[in-house]
Design a protein around this motif. Sequence first.
Motif, PDB file in Angstrom:
ATOM      1  N   ILE A   1     114.426 -72.301  63.237  1.00  0.00           N
ATOM      2  CA  ILE A   1     115.694 -72.889  62.800  1.00  0.00           C
ATOM      3  C   ILE A   1     116.837 -72.322  63.637  1.00  0.00           C
ATOM      4  O   ILE A   1     117.745 -73.050  64.060  1.00  0.00           O
ATOM      5  CB  ILE A   1     115.946 -72.636  61.298  1.00  0.00           C
ATOM      6  N   ALA A   2     116.803 -71.030  63.886  1.00  0.00           N
ATOM      7  CA  ALA A   2     117.830 -70.410  64.729  1.00  0.00           C
ATOM      8  C   ALA A   2     117.774 -70.974  66.142  1.00  0.00           C
ATOM      9  O   ALA A   2     118.810 -71.252  66.758  1.00  0.00           O
ATOM     10  CB  ALA A   2     117.655 -68.899  64.750  1.00  0.00           C
ATOM     11  N   PHE A   3     116.572 -71.179  66.664  1.00  0.00           N
ATOM     12  CA  PHE A   3     116.421 -71.746  68.006  1.00  0.00           C
ATOM     13  C   PHE A   3     116.953 -73.176  68.059  1.00  0.00           C
ATOM     14  O   PHE A   3     117.662 -73.553  68.993  1.00  0.00           O
ATOM     15  CB  PHE A   3     114.944 -71.701  68.427  1.00  0.00           C
ATOM     16  N   LEU A   4     116.637 -73.982  67.043  1.00  0.00           N
ATOM     17  CA  LEU A   4     117.145 -75.352  66.992  1.00  0.00           C
ATOM     18  C   LEU A   4     118.669 -75.379  66.846  1.00  0.00           C
ATOM     19  O   LEU A   4     119.332 -76.260  67.397  1.00  0.00           O
ATOM     20  CB  LEU A   4     116.487 -76.132  65.857  1.00  0.00           C
ATOM     21  N   SER A   5     119.215 -74.404  66.143  1.00  0.00           N
ATOM     22  CA  SER A   5     120.671 -74.303  66.036  1.00  0.00           C
ATOM     23  C   SER A   5     121.295 -73.998  67.390  1.00  0.00           C
ATOM     24  O   SER A   5     122.349 -74.545  67.744  1.00  0.00           O
ATOM     25  CB  SER A   5     121.062 -73.220  65.034  1.00  0.00           C
ATOM     26  N   LEU A   6     120.649 -73.155  68.153  1.00  0.00           N
ATOM     27  CA  LEU A   6     121.123 -72.849  69.508  1.00  0.00           C
ATOM     28  C   LEU A   6     121.047 -74.096  70.391  1.00  0.00           C
ATOM     29  O   LEU A   6     121.988 -74.390  71.138  1.00  0.00           O
ATOM     30  CB  LEU A   6     120.301 -71.706  70.106  1.00  0.00           C
TER      31      LEU A   6
END
Length: 110
Positions: free
Chosen positions: A55-60
């Motif tokens: 989720i953090a990667f997709l947010s980035l």
Amino acid sequence: AGVAGMLAYFNAPMQSDPGILIHLHPIAALATMILFTGLAVIRWRTRTIPPAPSIAFLSLIGAVMLMGTGWLGSHLVYHYGVGVMPEANRHDAEKPEVEQTRVHDVLRRQ
């Protein structure tokens, strides 16, 4: 911004032909909006547990997409003059007249 963008897409004056960028910008904006909407739904459903690294990667990825979409929009305005009336850029009477075009005129020519 989306409503203003759609109005500009069909009706805004242009000082030159932006080519594929005029189509790429709304597609990128829609993809960015879908990604962030999906992330918001996922986070809402899993709000009681810490977010997964994916989720953090997709947010980035979404943040990069957002910056790229913003750059495309600014490039359309400042480089191609989409939505800018030629008279607005005139600081003196010596500048030559610029032919005004609209997106639907460009699309009709293709």
